[in-house]
Design an enzyme around this catalytic site. Sequence first.
Site, short mmCIF file in Angstrom:
data_model
loop_
_atom_site.label_atom_id
_atom_site.label_comp_id
_atom_site.label_asym_id
_atom_site.label_seq_id
_atom_site.Cartn_x
_atom_site.Cartn_y
_atom_site.Cartn_z
N VAL A 50 -32.17 -37.82 -101.29
CA VAL A 50 -33.36 -37.85 -100.43
C VAL A 50 -33.04 -38.75 -99.25
O VAL A 50 -33.00 -39.96 -99.37
CB VAL A 50 -34.60 -38.36 -101.20
CG1 VAL A 50 -35.83 -38.32 -100.31
CG2 VAL A 50 -34.82 -37.54 -102.46
N CYS A 51 -32.79 -38.14 -98.10
CA CYS A 51 -32.35 -38.87 -96.90
C CYS A 51 -33.53 -39.49 -96.15
O CYS A 51 -34.66 -39.06 -96.30
CB CYS A 51 -31.62 -37.93 -95.95
SG CYS A 51 -30.06 -37.37 -96.58
#
Length: 175
Positions: A50-51
């Site tokens: 999850v950036c």
Amino acid sequence: MSGVGHRFPEFSLTGVVSSDAQKAFQPFTHESFPGKWKVVFFWPKDFTFVCPTFGKLEREFRARDAQLLGASIDSEFVHLAWRREKEELKNLPFPMLADIKRELAGALGILDPEAGVAQRATFIVDPHGVIRFVYVTDMNVGRSPDEVLRVLDALQTDELCPCNWQKGDDTLQAA
């Protein structure tokens, strides 16, 4: 955990602002960006699935006189490596703060007791250094930058805003 109405803690951290090692590192403090709203958001670790997705809306935040500041407990060198490795992070338009000593995450009360990393937390801080919004999700759940932008818009009206209020909608009038 620090909440709405509390002062955002003082901090002094190194931020990564470029993929170029010669220009990458800059110091940032709680006094950086005077007079601006700040949106400070944390992610648990670099190189995760999850950036930090706020970059896609950076222009929208900037148009509202708000500075984005991303942070994790990783070092500035890990941040630089992640920027270089992940295509969508190479030209990230906001600093990635290195809270390697966990001082800021600890002061905010967002260190996960089991994992020892920062929780996925977001703070909107007004130009006077006061926290006006806090948003924390489970480690496995990404956040909605659109919702953070909506709340910033509502806070900047300095009016009463109803549920699901959107920029341009009428605000509530006290009777």
